[in-house]
Every structure is written in C-alpha cells, then in structure tokens.
Design a protein around this motif. Structure first.
Motif, PDB file in Angstrom:
ATOM      1  N   ASP A 206      85.400 -58.686 -70.653  1.00  0.00           N
ATOM      2  CA  ASP A 206      86.277 -59.724 -70.117  1.00  0.00           C
ATOM      3  C   ASP A 206      87.576 -59.731 -70.915  1.00  0.00           C
ATOM      4  N   PRO A 207      88.712 -59.503 -70.270  1.00  0.00           N
ATOM      5  CA  PRO A 207      89.966 -59.401 -71.024  1.00  0.00           C
ATOM      6  C   PRO A 207      90.398 -60.698 -71.693  1.00  0.00           C
ATOM      7  N   MET A 208      89.783 -61.804 -71.345  1.00  0.00           N
ATOM      8  CA  MET A 208      90.111 -63.063 -72.007  1.00  0.00           C
ATOM      9  C   MET A 208      89.350 -63.248 -73.311  1.00  0.00           C
ATOM     10  N   GLU A 209      88.353 -62.410 -73.573  1.00  0.00           N
ATOM     11  CA  GLU A 209      87.546 -62.558 -74.783  1.00  0.00           C
ATOM     12  C   GLU A 209      88.218 -61.895 -75.981  1.00  0.00           C
ATOM     13  N   ASP A 210      88.106 -62.522 -77.134  1.00  0.00           N
ATOM     14  CA  ASP A 210      88.618 -61.926 -78.365  1.00  0.00           C
ATOM     15  C   ASP A 210      87.895 -60.619 -78.662  1.00  0.00           C
ATOM     16  N   GLY A 211      88.643 -59.663 -79.178  1.00  0.00           N
ATOM     17  CA  GLY A 211      88.039 -58.417 -79.611  1.00  0.00           C
ATOM     18  C   GLY A 211      87.843 -57.382 -78.537  1.00  0.00           C
ATOM     19  N   VAL A 212      88.128 -57.705 -77.275  1.00  0.00           N
ATOM     20  CA  VAL A 212      87.992 -56.721 -76.198  1.00  0.00           C
ATOM     21  C   VAL A 212      89.174 -55.752 -76.250  1.00  0.00           C
ATOM     22  N   ASP A 213      88.866 -54.454 -76.179  1.00  0.00           N
ATOM     23  CA  ASP A 213      89.891 -53.415 -76.225  1.00  0.00           C
ATOM     24  C   ASP A 213      90.351 -52.984 -74.838  1.00  0.00           C
ATOM     25  N   VAL A 214      89.420 -52.925 -73.896  1.00  0.00           N
ATOM     26  CA  VAL A 214      89.710 -52.409 -72.554  1.00  0.00           C
ATOM     27  C   VAL A 214      89.141 -53.368 -71.520  1.00  0.00           C
ATOM     28  N   GLY A 215      89.984 -53.793 -70.606  1.00  0.00           N
ATOM     29  CA  GLY A 215      89.559 -54.658 -69.516  1.00  0.00           C
ATOM     30  C   GLY A 215      89.427 -53.870 -68.221  1.00  0.00           C
ATOM     31  N   PRO A 216      89.453 -54.560 -67.086  1.00  0.00           N
ATOM     32  CA  PRO A 216      89.279 -53.897 -65.797  1.00  0.00           C
ATOM     33  C   PRO A 216      90.562 -53.225 -65.330  1.00  0.00           C
ATOM     34  N   LEU A 217      90.423 -52.359 -64.322  1.00  0.00           N
ATOM     35  CA  LEU A 217      91.602 -51.862 -63.627  1.00  0.00           C
ATOM     36  C   LEU A 217      92.139 -52.970 -62.733  1.00  0.00           C
ATOM     37  N   SER A 218      93.328 -52.765 -62.224  1.00  0.00           N
ATOM     38  CA  SER A 218      94.032 -53.841 -61.529  1.00  0.00           C
ATOM     39  C   SER A 218      93.444 -54.173 -60.169  1.00  0.00           C
ATOM     40  N   SER A 219      92.771 -53.204 -59.554  1.00  0.00           N
ATOM     41  CA  SER A 219      92.269 -53.423 -58.200  1.00  0.00           C
ATOM     42  C   SER A 219      91.124 -52.470 -57.902  1.00  0.00           C
ATOM     43  N   GLU A 220      90.409 -52.771 -56.858  1.00  0.00           N
ATOM     44  CA  GLU A 220      89.319 -51.893 -56.430  1.00  0.00           C
ATOM     45  C   GLU A 220      89.865 -50.532 -56.023  1.00  0.00           C
ATOM     46  N   GLY A 221      91.018 -50.520 -55.351  1.00  0.00           N
ATOM     47  CA  GLY A 221      91.620 -49.253 -54.950  1.00  0.00           C
ATOM     48  C   GLY A 221      92.032 -48.409 -56.135  1.00  0.00           C
ATOM     49  N   ALA A 222      92.534 -49.058 -57.187  1.00  0.00           N
ATOM     50  CA  ALA A 222      92.919 -48.318 -58.397  1.00  0.00           C
ATOM     51  C   ALA A 222      91.704 -47.647 -59.024  1.00  0.00           C
ATOM     52  N   ARG A 223      90.586 -48.356 -59.059  1.00  0.00           N
ATOM     53  CA  ARG A 223      89.365 -47.766 -59.619  1.00  0.00           C
ATOM     54  C   ARG A 223      88.894 -46.598 -58.758  1.00  0.00           C
ATOM     55  N   ARG A 224      88.926 -46.756 -57.469  1.00  0.00           N
ATOM     56  CA  ARG A 224      88.500 -45.686 -56.564  1.00  0.00           C
ATOM     57  C   ARG A 224      89.365 -44.437 -56.742  1.00  0.00           C
ATOM     58  N   ASP A 225      90.672 -44.627 -56.835  1.00  0.00           N
ATOM     59  CA  ASP A 225      91.575 -43.490 -56.994  1.00  0.00           C
ATOM     60  C   ASP A 225      91.338 -42.773 -58.320  1.00  0.00           C
ATOM     61  N   LEU A 226      91.140 -43.540 -59.384  1.00  0.00           N
ATOM     62  CA  LEU A 226      90.952 -42.934 -60.698  1.00  0.00           C
ATOM     63  C   LEU A 226      89.655 -42.122 -60.749  1.00  0.00           C
ATOM     64  N   LEU A 227      88.568 -42.698 -60.278  1.00  0.00           N
ATOM     65  CA  LEU A 227      87.299 -41.983 -60.300  1.00  0.00           C
ATOM     66  C   LEU A 227      87.329 -40.782 -59.356  1.00  0.00           C
ATOM     67  N   GLY A 228      88.151 -40.868 -58.308  1.00  0.00           N
ATOM     68  CA  GLY A 228      88.311 -39.723 -57.423  1.00  0.00           C
ATOM     69  C   GLY A 228      88.929 -38.534 -58.144  1.00  0.00           C
ATOM     70  N   LEU A 229      89.870 -38.800 -59.044  1.00  0.00           N
ATOM     71  CA  LEU A 229      90.458 -37.726 -59.843  1.00  0.00           C
ATOM     72  C   LEU A 229      89.424 -37.091 -60.761  1.00  0.00           C
ATOM     73  N   VAL A 230      88.573 -37.919 -61.375  1.00  0.00           N
ATOM     74  CA  VAL A 230      87.536 -37.397 -62.274  1.00  0.00           C
ATOM     75  C   VAL A 230      86.533 -36.567 -61.491  1.00  0.00           C
ATOM     76  N   ASP A 231      86.092 -37.070 -60.348  1.00  0.00           N
ATOM     77  CA  ASP A 231      85.111 -36.338 -59.539  1.00  0.00           C
ATOM     78  C   ASP A 231      85.686 -35.009 -59.063  1.00  0.00           C
ATOM     79  N   ASP A 232      86.941 -35.012 -58.660  1.00  0.00           N
ATOM     80  CA  ASP A 232      87.572 -33.770 -58.213  1.00  0.00           C
ATOM     81  C   ASP A 232      87.668 -32.765 -59.361  1.00  0.00           C
ATOM     82  N   ALA A 233      87.971 -33.258 -60.567  1.00  0.00           N
ATOM     83  CA  ALA A 233      88.073 -32.360 -61.719  1.00  0.00           C
ATOM     84  C   ALA A 233      86.727 -31.700 -62.017  1.00  0.00           C
ATOM     85  N   THR A 234      85.653 -32.486 -61.980  1.00  0.00           N
ATOM     86  CA  THR A 234      84.329 -31.903 -62.252  1.00  0.00           C
ATOM     87  C   THR A 234      83.922 -30.928 -61.157  1.00  0.00           C
ATOM     88  N   ALA A 235      84.334 -31.219 -59.929  1.00  0.00           N
ATOM     89  CA  ALA A 235      84.028 -30.294 -58.833  1.00  0.00           C
ATOM     90  C   ALA A 235      84.727 -28.954 -59.020  1.00  0.00           C
TER      91      ALA A 235
END
Length: 458
Positions: free
Chosen positions: A297-326
C-alpha cells in the motif's frame, strides 16, 4: 477515457468528473486571452511575489496534496510529498531568476549594424496549452507553469484524465496565490478535444509530456498551425556499468533509479548494460536488493514500490515481459501480477533479451529491469545507443577516459556519470531522437515560449 480518480491500490473509483462543455471551453479560452493582455504588462516583482506565495502554499499543503497524488496515481506517499516540495523549489527558482534569464541582450558595438543602439528582448507570446501526464502530476505542471507565468505568458492545462483532483488543485493554487482569473486554468476535457484548443487562434503554443504517439499528434497539429511546440516523450534509458565502478553504490543507485515512482518515469534507468568482468557480481547484488524491496500500500510507511497507475498499464507491462520470454529471455526475478487488489506487479529483472523482443526497443513503464552483458566499452556504447529514444543515459566508471567517451558518445539529452538521471530546475532538461525536442527548466526552459525580438535604434 472518463475523467475520474480510480485508486490504483484498490481499483476502486473514488470520484468522477464531468467534462466542461463547448460553451465553457470557449469562455475559458477568451478569459485566458484577456488575462494574458493584462498579465504581460505586470512586472517581474509582482509576478515573483505571487509565485513565491504559491510555493509557500505548496509546502504547506504537501501532506494533503501528497495523499491526493497517491490516491490518484499510486506512487508512495513519501515520494508524493517529495514531489510537492520539489515543485515549490522550482517556483522559487523562477521567481528569483526569471528577470535575469529574460534580460535584454545588448549588442556591444551597435555601429556594426548601423545603429546607435541594438539589442534583443524577450517578450511573452500568449496562452500556452500544456498537455501533461499522470506520473508526476504536480512537478510536470509546475516546471511548465512557473517559467511560463513568470515570463508573462498564461497557462492552460489539459491534464491526464486519471488525476483530475490534482489538476484542479493546481488551478486553485495559483488563484489562492493572488493571480487573476485566467492566468492559469485547468481544462477538464478529453484528449479528442485537444486539437480544437491547439488550433484556436488565441492559443500561441503547446507543450506536451507523454507518449510518442501523443507527441506526434500534438506536434503535427501545432506544425499545421505554425505554432511552437515542445515535446518531452518516452525514454529507455541505459545504465552502463564498467569494471572501475563502485559496484555496491552502482547497484544501490541503480535499483532506486529503476524502481522509483513504481518504475513509471521516463527517466528511470531501464536497461542495465554491464561489462562482462563485473556482470555476475552486479546481477547477484542487484537481485538481492530487488528482493529486499517492500511492495505494498503506497500510503504505508516503508513501502518502496506501489501499484501501477492502471489495469491497462499492468497489462501492457506484463505483455512486454511475456513477449521477451517467448523470444528467449529469462526472468531472473518477478515477472507476474501480484495476487491482491489493485494493479501491482512484482519487481522484475529480465536477462537474455534478444532484438526480436519488443522489450529490446520499447519503453517498459513499470518495475521491470533489463540486464545485458557486454564485452567492452565499445559494445556498451553501441547497445546503449541502439534505441529510438534518447532522453537520459547513465554510466558508472571511475576511469576519466571512459567518462569522457560516455559524455561524448551517448546519444541522450542528459548524461550522468556515477549517479542517476534527475531533472533539476537549475539545468536544461529534454530529449534527443524520439524522446522529443525543446527544453524545459533553467534559462532555456523559460525562453522556449518567448518572442526574441531584435531592435535597432538608428
């Protein structure tokens, strides 16, 4: 896309907003024009007093505004507050330096142009439209607005549709600081209506920070109208590590440079290009540091990494990773969405990326680090430059000759030796190649939207 605050940590829609209609847009454009006619005649001291007041208000509002930023785009609360304070410093910087940056430039010997006096003066050009992104929703706007307003121009903001509360706060900030109506306005409009604003004869110029497709569209419309545009677009910044580097420090800075802002900054380090002599040690240390990052949770103290900005952003990013492994790449860490509400992705490290993979050429906008092994400095420079982008570049080496080669040969708007790419108001900032054109910040930034008028008195 609807104009709404959708909390990336939960996926819940917290507040929605209506677009202004055409009649209200027309009214605001006329108000901006009328405000400019008056504002351009004010003195630097009067503008500076109000800009300094805006800076004080920003600092005072850092806690509450930080919460709004985090709720709207998901960066950690600590980083959101730091962004607010950084923006206040930029306001004060231009309040202090604008008059000097825009001072008349006399010709030492006017007789060479057959004149008694000869000089050049900077004059404001009018309302400037700023099309701004969500990832630094205050800083990106202030680094445009502070120089523009101090120069005697007025601002029109079309902000990203997922940060409407931040956008409206910034309009209110300048009103509270004492600027008349129209000196800075937020336009709650969709992207499809941006062309109409750019083409309006009362709008003098446009600046955009965003994606390459958005930049191409905006700049082509501005060019068709013969209007000035400044673009700060994407980046796939290299982070080169050579054998003489302080490896522990390079790893520490490198992980922060990749994962800050949840990995969603154009100037994040994205491609780690490491000399073979230190590659294994670097990757081992890098993976250990990534594994130690706290995601939550980005509101919690000590958190280094929070969520991506949107569901579409997460989908696009993981799509790049999946394509790279392929295409033969190996995921050394992470690589998956996290099983929790919101749009979280595990901090990820990928190696063995081939030229067939999209990740080789495209910008990964999120917590994904690409690592490459190179045989020597020549291969490092070649790989660093093998990208359509040219925003920032980092090199770690304590060899003066290698440092000079990096400064000279890396194709980027900014090169940093033994550090990370950060935008400072004291230095010009902008891109090369497909990362855009024009400059923000420093003296160069305030001069972008000015008419440099040559004067001869004979």
């Amino acid at each position: 896309m609807s104009i709404a605050t959708v909390n990336p940590a939960t996926g819940a829609t917290e507040r929605t907003f209506d677009e202004i209609d055409d009649a209200e847009l027309e009214r605001r454009l006329q108000v901006a024009h009328d405000a400019w006619l008056a504002h351009r005649r004010t003195g630097f001291a009067e503008r500076a007093e109000r800009i300094n007041r805006a800076a004080d208000l920003l600092d005072a509002d850092a806690d509450s505004l930080g919460r709004t930023i985090t709720a709207e785009m998901g960066k950690t609360y600590a980083q959101a507050k730091a962004e607010v304070h950084k923006s206040a410093r930029a306001l004060r910087f231009y309040a202090e330096n604008a008059e000097r940056f825009l001072a008349p430039q006399p010709l030492p010997d006017p007789s060479v142009v057959d004149a008694k006096q000869a000089y050049a003066i900077f004059q404001p050009i009018g309302p400037v439209l700023a099309v701004m992104p969500w990832n630094f929703p205050v800083w990106q706007v202030i680094r445009f607005a502070a120089p523009a307003i101090m120069a005697g121009n007025v601002g029109l903001l079309k902000h990203a549709s997922n940060v409407p509360q931040t956008a409206l706060y910034i309009q209110d900030l300048f009103t509270r600081a004492g600027f008349p109506e129209g000196v800075f306005q937020t336009l709650l409009i969709s992207s499809r209506r941006v062309e109409k604003v750019i083409r309006d004869p009362r709008v003098a110029a446009v600046t955009l920070t965003g994606s390459e497709p958005a930049g191409r569209s905006v700049s082509s419309i501005a060019a068709d109208e013969i209007k000035k545009s400044v673009l700060e677009l994407g980046g796939s910044d290299p982070f080169v590590v050579l054998p003489s580097a302080d490896l522990d420090e390079a790893v520490k800075v490198g992980v922060a440079a990749r994962m800050s802002n949840n990995g969603q900054a154009c100037i994040n380090a994205k491609r780690f290009i490491v000399h073979a002599d230190v590659y294994d040690a670097f990757v081992e240390k890098f993976l250990a540091r990534v594994a130690a990052l706290k995601v939550g949770d980005p509101m919690e103290d000590g958190v280094d990494v929070g969520p991506l900005s949107s569901e579409g952003a997460r989908r696009d990013l993981l799509g790049l990773v999946d394509d790279a492994t392929a295409h033969g790449a190996t995921v050394l860490a992470g690589g998956h969405a996290m099983d929790r509400p919101g749009w979280y992705v595990e901090p990820t490290v990928v190696s063995g990326i081939t030229k067939d993979a999209r990740l080789y050429y495209e910008e990964a906008f999120g917590p994904v680090a690409s690592v490459y092994r190179v045989a020597d400095i020549d291969e490092a420079i070649e790989l660093a430059n093998d990208t359509p982008f040219g925003l920032g570049a980092v090199a770690w080496t304590n060899d003066p000759a290698e440092q000079q080669r990096m400064v000279t040969e890396l194709e980027a708007g900014t090169v940093v030796i033994n550090g990370s790419t950060i935008s400072y108001q004291e230095m010009p900032f902008g891109g090369h190649k497909r990362s855009g054109f024009g400059r923000e910040l420093a003296a160069e930034g305030i001069r972008e939207f000015m008419n440099l008028k040559s004067v001869r008195i004979c």
